[in-house]
Design a protein around this motif. Structure first.
Motif, PDB file in Angstrom:
ATOM      1  N   VAL A 165      48.623  -3.682 -46.873  1.00 38.62           N
ATOM      2  CA  VAL A 165      47.371  -3.813 -46.134  1.00 38.62           C
ATOM      3  C   VAL A 165      46.693  -5.141 -46.445  1.00 38.62           C
ATOM      4  CG1 VAL A 165      45.041  -2.879 -45.871  1.00 38.62           C
ATOM      5  CG2 VAL A 165      47.002  -1.327 -45.925  1.00 38.62           C
ATOM      6  N   HIS A 168      48.532  -8.112 -44.977  1.00 37.07           N
ATOM      7  CA  HIS A 168      48.398  -8.101 -43.511  1.00 37.07           C
ATOM      8  C   HIS A 168      47.025  -8.654 -43.094  1.00 37.07           C
ATOM      9  CE1 HIS A 168      48.633  -6.768 -39.352  1.00 37.07           C
ATOM     10  NE2 HIS A 168      47.480  -6.123 -39.512  1.00 37.07           N
ATOM     11  N   LEU A 169      45.983  -8.219 -43.760  1.00 38.53           N
ATOM     12  CA  LEU A 169      44.646  -8.701 -43.415  1.00 38.53           C
ATOM     13  C   LEU A 169      44.491 -10.188 -43.726  1.00 38.53           C
ATOM     14  CD1 LEU A 169      42.422  -5.739 -44.704  1.00 38.53           C
ATOM     15  CD2 LEU A 169      43.086  -6.250 -42.339  1.00 38.53           C
ATOM     16  N   SER A 172      45.423 -12.223 -40.831  1.00 41.11           N
ATOM     17  CA  SER A 172      44.737 -11.898 -39.581  1.00 41.11           C
ATOM     18  C   SER A 172      44.041 -13.124 -39.002  1.00 41.11           C
ATOM     19  CB  SER A 172      43.726 -10.776 -39.826  1.00 41.11           C
ATOM     20  OG  SER A 172      42.921 -10.557 -38.692  1.00 41.11           O
ATOM     21  N   LEU A 177      38.090 -10.242 -41.296  1.00 41.69           N
ATOM     22  CA  LEU A 177      39.160  -9.526 -41.990  1.00 41.69           C
ATOM     23  C   LEU A 177      39.771 -10.387 -43.090  1.00 41.69           C
ATOM     24  CD1 LEU A 177      40.957  -7.727 -38.985  1.00 41.69           C
ATOM     25  CD2 LEU A 177      39.347  -6.752 -40.647  1.00 41.69           C
ATOM     26  N   PRO A 200      35.427  -4.213 -44.170  1.00 45.18           N
ATOM     27  CA  PRO A 200      36.721  -4.263 -43.458  1.00 45.18           C
ATOM     28  C   PRO A 200      37.901  -3.807 -44.303  1.00 45.18           C
ATOM     29  CG  PRO A 200      35.439  -6.226 -43.008  1.00 45.18           C
ATOM     30  CD  PRO A 200      34.706  -5.486 -44.082  1.00 45.18           C
ATOM     31  N   LEU A 201      37.945  -4.178 -45.570  1.00 42.43           N
ATOM     32  CA  LEU A 201      39.062  -3.784 -46.418  1.00 42.43           C
ATOM     33  C   LEU A 201      39.063  -2.280 -46.650  1.00 42.43           C
ATOM     34  CD1 LEU A 201      41.460  -4.271 -48.239  1.00 42.43           C
ATOM     35  CD2 LEU A 201      39.883  -4.944 -50.071  1.00 42.43           C
ATOM     36  N   SER A 204      40.067  -0.417 -43.486  1.00 46.59           N
ATOM     37  CA  SER A 204      41.515  -0.511 -43.242  1.00 46.59           C
ATOM     38  C   SER A 204      42.299   0.416 -44.161  1.00 46.59           C
ATOM     39  CB  SER A 204      41.974  -1.957 -43.457  1.00 46.59           C
ATOM     40  OG  SER A 204      41.321  -2.827 -42.564  1.00 46.59           O
ATOM     41  N   GLN A 207      40.579   4.252 -43.327  1.00 48.52           N
ATOM     42  CA  GLN A 207      40.566   4.627 -41.914  1.00 48.52           C
ATOM     43  C   GLN A 207      39.294   5.404 -41.546  1.00 48.52           C
ATOM     44  OE1 GLN A 207      43.002   3.574 -39.599  1.00 48.52           O
ATOM     45  NE2 GLN A 207      43.418   2.297 -41.413  1.00 48.52           N
TER      46      GLN A 207
END
Length: 530
Positions: A165, A168-169, A172, A177, A200-201, A204, A207
């Motif tokens: 995760v 990936h961020l 972005s 993010l 945001p973290l 992510s 959820q």
């Protein structure tokens, strides 16, 4: 003979009687007033319901308490992450809040021997006392990022998921993010303190909407049971009997460090002795700490106060305080550092949730009382005893705190996870211990209130001064009356002696004249007769 002299002079007798009475009353008042006054004062100022201070203690709405936050914004974040330089910080602030501390669910126990309550802390932004705004942007350690890495560093699945995760961020195209997974990130000051809505973290990872802040507003810091002072002449007034149902803590290595000593720091016992140390338990540092009396005294609106400070010795590593050191190898313990990670995480976590693996280290502001190694590890640290030491100004008769400044700094260790490959930390070097980063320092101040000091003067200082002054005046007047009586007797005796002497001289003068009238024959006849 002396009594006859006094009795023969009504004025001296009256002055003597009045002087003796005044002197006896004055001396008796000096010796008897202090114990009597102490007894009555202690009886009126317990924490029992209905006492003179109970309502103000429960809800100190008139107290001018402010919390000031000074952020240590990082000026070279890229150099630190890439291992090119040690951190450099710039102090920004203060961001000031009015603090309200009403006590909730107050109940008396054991025949009013103790009282139980919840301590609430609510903060309201105070722009007139702030030098920055709540939306001022600062560059600081990303506590959500680091705490997430530390918390996930338990199982392979957690590490694998979080690593994916975060990386990936970091790639972005969305700036928000990318910012959320940087080791140092830009954020508004208020969001950093109280938590960024929909971080945001966290969103992510979880959820769902989530926030994480370093401070909690409108929060409770535990259930206190304290002694009211009833039955102990206020020697134990406000001293903590238990916190969260326990008479001791479970954060530290032994019973000495886990002991809960003293009060919460807002009120102490009455009639504090000259060499007496004061103890206070602080949930922010998860321990009790002591204050020493200094030579600094002041008078605020007629109310005398003495200054107590947390001395350097309270922060030094010694045989007694090794239990406060979280290092497994005690030879690595450093002066001035207090690792409160476990306690701090529990204080921030809602009931029923698992606390995160946050790194939280408390020090005095700007590493005051720390080793030179610690101070020099960060550019921009300028420890100053006057500016950064905690103090309280206490009226030692009443035990009330009139002026105070509690100062503490939150720091965090930045350590690279061993079993995760985080792209943004590819070149990060954390050294033997990790990088100790200052985050912010907070100053909780109690400003002297004219209303409070006026009430304290009328209730405590004035009666004591009047009684003492009256006693000395009565003793002085009594001595004066006795001296006047003695002076009257002395003058009377002198006048009496003078009259006797004058009468004797006149008698001798008459006899000589008679002898002259007798002539020589008369004198001879007289001789012969003899």
């Amino acid at each position: 003979l002396l009594l006859n002299r006094w009795m023969s002079s009504p004025t001296a007798l009256v002055l003597t009687i009045v002087g003796v009475i005044l002197s006896v009353i004055g001396v008796a008042n000096l010796f008897c007033f202090a114990p009597g006054y102490s007894y009555l004062f202690n009886k009126k100022t317990t924490l029992a319901n209905g006492s003179a201070i109970f309502d103000d203690w429960v809800d100190p709405a008139s107290a001018k308490i402010y919390m000031k936050y000074y952020f240590l914004s990082v000026t070279n974040p890229d150099d630190v992450v890439q291992g090119r330089a040690k951190p450099s910080v710039q102090e920004i602030g203060p961001l000031t809040y009015r603090e309200l501390q009403p006590k909730l669910n107050v109940s008396q126990n054991s025949g009013s021997a103790t009282v139980t309550y919840l301590n609430n802390h609510t903060y309201v932004f105070e722009p007139t006392m702030s030098r920055i705004e709540e939306d001022t942007v600062i560059t600081v350690p990303n506590m959500v990022f680091w705490t997430t890495l530390y918390t996930a560093d338990k199982t392979f699945l957690e590490r694998f998921f979080v690593q994916g995760v975060v990386n990936h961020l970091e790639k972005s195209s969305n700036e928000s993010l990318r910012n959320s997974v940087q080791p140092f990130f830009k954020i508004q000051a208020a969001d950093y303190l109280w938590g960024l809505k929909d971080n945001p973290l966290l969103v992510s990872l979880m959820q769902k909407p989530a926030k994480f802040g370093l401070q909690a507003n409108n929060s409770l810091d535990g259930v206190y049971e304290v002694y009211t002072g009833v039955g102990s002449h206020n020697r134990r007034r406000a001293s903590i009997k238990s916190w969260n149902g326990s008479p001791k803590l479970d954060y530290w290595g032994n019973e000495y460090c886990n002991a809960i000593n003293g009060t919460d720091g807002s009120l102490f016992n009455t009639f504090i002795q000259p060499n007496e140390q004061l103890y206070a338990f602080d949930t922010n540092i998860c321990r009790s700490i002591f204050f020493e009396r200094t030579n600094v005294t002041s008078v605020m609106n007629g109310v005398p106060t003495s200054r107590f400070v947390i001395p350097k010795e309270a922060f030094q590593v010694s045989e007694d305080t090794l239990c406060f050191c979280a290092e497994s190898n005690k030879s690595r313990c450093l002066n001035g550092l207090l690792d409160v990670s476990k306690c701090y995480a529990e204080n921030l976590t809602p009931p029923g949730s698992d606390p995160p693996a946050i790194s939280a280290v408390m020090t005095a502001p700007h590493f005051l009382f720390c080793d030179e190694e610690t101070i020099n590890s960060v550019h921009g640290m300028h420890p100053n005893l006057t500016r950064h030491q905690t103090y309280i100004d206490v009226n030692t008769m009443s035990g009330l705190v009139v002026d105070a400044a509690k100062r503490i700094q939150l720091n965090t260790y930045l350590r690279k996870p061993k079993d995760m490959e985080i792209d943004s930390l590819a070149n990060f070097t954390d050294g033997r211990r990790g990088i100790l980063m200052p985050v912010f320092w907070a100053e909780q101040v109690l400003l002297p209130s004219r209303e409070t000091t006026a009430a304290l003067y009328d209730a405590v200082v004035l009666p004591y001064n009047v009684a003492n002054t009256g006693s000395y005046c009565m003793i002085g007047a009594g001595c004066l009356f006795l001296l006047l009586a003695l002076a009257i007797l002395i003058l009377r005796d002198r006048k009496y002696a003078s009259s006797l002497c004058s009468g004797g001289r006149r008698g001798r003068a008459v006899s000589a004249s008679q002898q002259d009238l007798l002539g020589p024959v008369g004198r001879e006849d007289s001789v012969q007769d003899v």
